[in-house]
Design a protein around this motif. Structure first.
Motif, mmCIF file in Angstrom:
data_model
loop_
_atom_site.group_PDB
_atom_site.id
_atom_site.type_symbol
_atom_site.label_atom_id
_atom_site.label_comp_id
_atom_site.label_asym_id
_atom_site.label_seq_id
_atom_site.Cartn_x
_atom_site.Cartn_y
_atom_site.Cartn_z
ATOM 1 N N TYR A 91 0.834 -1.209 0.000
ATOM 2 C CA TYR A 91 0.000 0.000 0.000
ATOM 3 C C TYR A 91 0.870 1.261 0.000
ATOM 4 O O TYR A 91 0.665 2.170 -0.800
ATOM 5 N N HIS A 92 1.843 1.316 0.892
ATOM 6 C CA HIS A 92 2.725 2.490 0.978
ATOM 7 C C HIS A 92 3.524 2.643 -0.314
ATOM 8 O O HIS A 92 3.673 3.753 -0.842
ATOM 9 N N PHE A 93 4.036 1.536 -0.835
ATOM 10 C CA PHE A 93 4.819 1.586 -2.066
ATOM 11 C C PHE A 93 3.981 2.130 -3.221
ATOM 12 O O PHE A 93 4.411 3.024 -3.944
ATOM 13 N N LEU A 94 2.767 1.595 -3.373
ATOM 14 C CA LEU A 94 1.888 2.021 -4.464
ATOM 15 C C LEU A 94 1.571 3.512 -4.357
ATOM 16 O O LEU A 94 1.671 4.255 -5.341
ATOM 17 N N ARG A 95 1.202 3.950 -3.162
ATOM 18 C CA ARG A 95 0.860 5.360 -2.942
ATOM 19 C C ARG A 95 2.063 6.255 -3.228
ATOM 20 O O ARG A 95 1.952 7.274 -3.915
ATOM 21 N N THR A 96 3.241 5.865 -2.737
ATOM 22 C CA THR A 96 4.448 6.672 -2.926
ATOM 23 C C THR A 96 4.883 6.673 -4.391
ATOM 24 O O THR A 96 5.244 7.715 -4.938
ATOM 25 N N PHE A 97 4.840 5.510 -5.034
ATOM 26 C CA PHE A 97 5.230 5.421 -6.446
ATOM 27 C C PHE A 97 4.357 6.343 -7.290
ATOM 28 O O PHE A 97 4.848 7.119 -8.105
ATOM 29 N N ARG A 98 3.047 6.268 -7.061
ATOM 30 C CA ARG A 98 2.113 7.098 -7.824
ATOM 31 C C ARG A 98 2.395 8.579 -7.589
ATOM 32 O O ARG A 98 2.361 9.381 -8.527
ATOM 33 N N HIS A 99 2.706 8.943 -6.358
ATOM 34 C CA HIS A 99 2.990 10.339 -6.021
ATOM 35 C C HIS A 99 4.269 10.811 -6.722
ATOM 36 O O HIS A 99 4.309 11.895 -7.280
ATOM 37 N N VAL A 100 5.314 9.989 -6.694
ATOM 38 C CA VAL A 100 6.611 10.370 -7.262
ATOM 39 C C VAL A 100 6.610 10.289 -8.793
ATOM 40 O O VAL A 100 7.086 11.187 -9.470
ATOM 41 N N ALA A 101 6.071 9.199 -9.336
ATOM 42 C CA ALA A 101 6.164 8.948 -10.779
ATOM 43 C C ALA A 101 4.956 9.463 -11.573
ATOM 44 O O ALA A 101 5.020 9.537 -12.800
ATOM 45 N N GLY A 102 3.869 9.765 -10.892
ATOM 46 C CA GLY A 102 2.687 10.264 -11.588
ATOM 47 C C GLY A 102 1.859 9.174 -12.253
ATOM 48 O O GLY A 102 0.959 9.468 -13.033
ATOM 49 N N MET A 103 2.178 7.915 -11.965
ATOM 50 C CA MET A 103 1.432 6.772 -12.499
ATOM 51 C C MET A 103 1.698 5.588 -11.584
ATOM 52 O O MET A 103 2.599 5.639 -10.760
ATOM 53 N N THR A 104 0.924 4.526 -11.763
ATOM 54 C CA THR A 104 1.133 3.337 -10.940
ATOM 55 C C THR A 104 2.347 2.557 -11.458
ATOM 56 O O THR A 104 2.769 2.741 -12.612
ATOM 57 N N PRO A 105 2.902 1.677 -10.624
ATOM 58 C CA PRO A 105 4.018 0.840 -11.102
ATOM 59 C C PRO A 105 3.624 0.023 -12.327
ATOM 60 O O PRO A 105 4.423 -0.139 -13.248
#
Length: 118
Positions: A44-58
Motif C-alpha cells: 500500500y505504501h509503495f503504491l501510494r508513494t510510487f504514484r505520487h513520485v512517478a505520476g502513475m502506478t508501477p
C-alpha cells in the motif's frame, strides 16, 4: 493530493531504485509485492508513494517501459511483431497491439513502416 505530504528523500530513493528495477526487468513478470519487498515497504505504501513520485502506478510504468522497448525493437530489427511482443513481456499479440496503439497512436506495423521510411 490534498493533505498528502511530499515523499521523504528515502522514499524518493526507494522509488528511483524500483524504477530502475522495472526498466531492467521489464520483460519478465514483476509483482507489486516484489517491488514493495525490495524497497522494504508495504504494498500500500509503495503504491501510494510510487504514484505520487512517478505520476502513475508501477503497472502503468511497467507497461509504458515494455511498449517503449518494443518500439525500439520495431525500428531496429526485422524480428516478427509477435516475437517482439513476447520478448517485451506481453503474453498475447492482441493485448500488445491494443496497448501499443493506445500509447503510440498507431499499430506496431504502421509504426515500423513509418519509422523505416524516415
Amino acid at each position: 493530493t490534498e493533505g498528502q505530504r511530499a515523499p521523504s528523500r528515502r522514499d524518493q530513493k526507494r522509488i528511483a531504485e524500483a524504477v530502475l528495477r522495472i526498466e531492467v526487468d521489464a520483460d519478465r513478470p514483476i509483482s507489486l509485492a516484489e517491488l514493495a519487498d525490495q524497497t522494504a515497504t508495504s504494498p500500500y505504501h509503495f503504491l501510494r508513494t510510487f504514484r505520487h513520485v512517478a505520476g502513475m502506478t508501477p503497472y502503468q510504468f511497467l507497461l509504458r517501459t515494455r511498449l517503449h522497448k518494443a518500439a525500439v525493437r520495431l525500428r531496429t530489427s526485422d524480428q516478427a511483431i509477435s516475437a517482439i511482443a513476447f520478448a517485451a513481456g506481453f503474453n498475447d499479440l492482441s493485448t500488445f497491439n491494443r496497448r501499443f496503439r493506445r500509447l503510440m497512436g498507431e499499430t506496431p506495423g504502421t509504426y515500423r513502416a513509418r519509422r523505416r521510411r524516415s
